[in-house]
Write a protein that holds these residues in place. Sequence first.
Motif, PDB file in Angstrom:
ATOM      1  N   ILE A 134      20.390  31.109  10.111  1.00 12.67           N
ATOM      2  CA  ILE A 134      21.336  31.479  11.179  1.00 12.67           C
ATOM      3  C   ILE A 134      21.496  33.001  11.200  1.00 12.67           C
ATOM      4  N   THR A 135      21.770  33.594  10.029  1.00  9.62           N
ATOM      5  CA  THR A 135      21.934  35.056   9.994  1.00  9.62           C
ATOM      6  C   THR A 135      20.599  35.755  10.309  1.00  9.62           C
ATOM      7  N   GLY A 136      19.495  35.089   9.992  1.00  6.48           N
ATOM      8  CA  GLY A 136      18.169  35.658  10.270  1.00  6.48           C
ATOM      9  C   GLY A 136      17.959  35.939  11.749  1.00  6.48           C
ATOM     10  N   GLN A 137      18.615  35.170  12.619  1.00  9.35           N
ATOM     11  CA  GLN A 137      18.477  35.405  14.066  1.00  9.35           C
ATOM     12  C   GLN A 137      19.100  36.749  14.432  1.00  9.35           C
ATOM     13  N   LEU A 138      20.199  37.081  13.763  1.00  7.68           N
ATOM     14  CA  LEU A 138      20.837  38.384  14.008  1.00  7.68           C
ATOM     15  C   LEU A 138      19.972  39.505  13.421  1.00  7.68           C
ATOM     16  N   PHE A 139      19.421  39.251  12.237  1.00  8.14           N
ATOM     17  CA  PHE A 139      18.528  40.237  11.609  1.00  8.14           C
ATOM     18  C   PHE A 139      17.356  40.550  12.560  1.00  8.14           C
ATOM     19  N   ASN A 140      16.744  39.495  13.091  1.00  8.50           N
ATOM     20  CA  ASN A 140      15.582  39.704  13.972  1.00  8.50           C
ATOM     21  C   ASN A 140      15.970  40.381  15.281  1.00  8.50           C
ATOM     22  N   ALA A 141      17.117  39.990  15.842  1.00 15.78           N
ATOM     23  CA  ALA A 141      17.535  40.614  17.112  1.00 15.78           C
ATOM     24  C   ALA A 141      17.719  42.115  16.908  1.00 15.78           C
ATOM     25  N   ARG A 142      18.388  42.475  15.813  1.00 17.87           N
ATOM     26  CA  ARG A 142      18.690  43.895  15.595  1.00 17.87           C
ATOM     27  C   ARG A 142      17.487  44.676  15.070  1.00 17.87           C
ATOM     28  N   HIS A 143      16.844  44.120  14.050  1.00 17.60           N
ATOM     29  CA  HIS A 143      15.861  44.936  13.335  1.00 17.60           C
ATOM     30  C   HIS A 143      14.418  44.690  13.762  1.00 17.60           C
ATOM     31  N   THR A 144      14.106  43.487  14.218  1.00 20.14           N
ATOM     32  CA  THR A 144      12.730  43.243  14.681  1.00 20.14           C
ATOM     33  C   THR A 144      12.619  43.601  16.158  1.00 20.14           C
ATOM     34  N   LEU A 145      13.587  43.148  16.958  1.00 13.88           N
ATOM     35  CA  LEU A 145      13.520  43.401  18.399  1.00 13.88           C
ATOM     36  C   LEU A 145      14.276  44.667  18.813  1.00 13.88           C
ATOM     37  N   LYS A 146      14.989  45.256  17.843  1.00 15.26           N
ATOM     38  CA  LYS A 146      15.679  46.549  18.068  1.00 15.26           C
ATOM     39  C   LYS A 146      16.727  46.486  19.189  1.00 15.26           C
ATOM     40  N   LYS A 147      17.446  45.377  19.259  1.00 18.77           N
ATOM     41  CA  LYS A 147      18.497  45.244  20.276  1.00 18.77           C
ATOM     42  C   LYS A 147      19.852  45.456  19.605  1.00 18.77           C
ATOM     43  N   PRO A 148      20.656  46.367  20.113  1.00 17.60           N
ATOM     44  CA  PRO A 148      21.990  46.531  19.536  1.00 17.60           C
ATOM     45  C   PRO A 148      22.870  45.330  19.900  1.00 17.60           C
ATOM     46  N   VAL A 149      23.280  44.583  18.903  1.00 19.16           N
ATOM     47  CA  VAL A 149      24.077  43.372  19.138  1.00 19.16           C
ATOM     48  C   VAL A 149      25.471  43.585  18.567  1.00 19.16           C
TER      49      VAL A 149
END
Length: 339
Positions: A134-149
């Motif tokens: 679950i937290t990995g989705q936030l990790f990927n959004a921020r750090h892999t896809l570089k989206k400020p969430v």
Amino acid sequence: MNLLSFTLEELTRILETGYGKGRFHARALYREIFEKGSLDFGSAPEFAVSRALAQSLEKEISVEPGQVADTFEEADLTKFITRLSDGQKIESVIVPMNRYNTLCVSTQVGCRMGCMFCETGRMGLTRHLDVHEITGQLFNARHTLKKPVKNVVFMGMGEPFDNFESVLAAVRVMNVQQGFDIALRHMTISTAGLVPGIQKLAAQNLPGIRLAVSINAPDNETRSRLMPVTRAWPLDTLKTSLSRFPLPYKGTFLFEYILIKGVNDALMHADRLAQFIHPLPVRLNLIPCNPVPGMGFESPSDEAMNRFSQQLVAKGVFVIRRWSKGRSVSAGCGQLGRS
Ligand code: SF4
């Protein structure tokens, strides 16, 4: 040991008991991994004089957010598919708001609630997600896809309260200031109406966390047809649990109402919905149904949406009309699981 499952306090205890170290190194790990998204924590200055510790941690800890297998874009909305370590796939959606994005996370592979308008419900439940998934989705959004969430909504695949312990642990990890730093008031858990889950959440010390309820019908008969969960927890039981939920000062519940042509869009439904809502403090999201192939449900016309919305407003309900974003990439409400 997957680091994405632990709060800073938990990680500190692990370092104290297993390695004879403490908060100093835990904070460094947290900063490098959660805040910066760097897996090369061994080169952080805190580990320069603790090479042995860095080497054992490198062997023993892992950071596995899952692999972003695909992304789909519609305007500035992004849906991404994560492939988990066992090959299962989940979907997450990044929805642009003003300056920052809202991330919609999944909590299960599939879902067993069986809501009739929902693609995920048709899949049935394959399994719950672990905390790090679950937290990995936030990790990927921020750090892999570089989206400020800045906001996280637990509204993706799955019923969050059916996987309560992992969702709760994920909330606590996402909230750590030295890491992901998502404020509780920027997190929303959405439920189909699992009353025991609402009661358990109410008993936690999570001031400000927001609760959303997928309502979709104002009477048990219509709602049971759309959402079988109603048979176990009818609307009056649901309302009682909400009236006991500890909202912050001026806090509101978010209700979602998916309007389906000829099913729940009559003015009589609007009247009964207003009655059900009173006197709960509610902001109601009115969303046109996203047609799901094979379901036979249709979107209402704009005119029908307007009539329904105006009737509610006239009865004192705070209504937000949402034009379903992400329809073309199957990222709208009820569409996740189709990619
Ligand atoms: Fe599950 Fe939510 Fe879909 Fe209902 S709407 S089947 S609770 S994912």
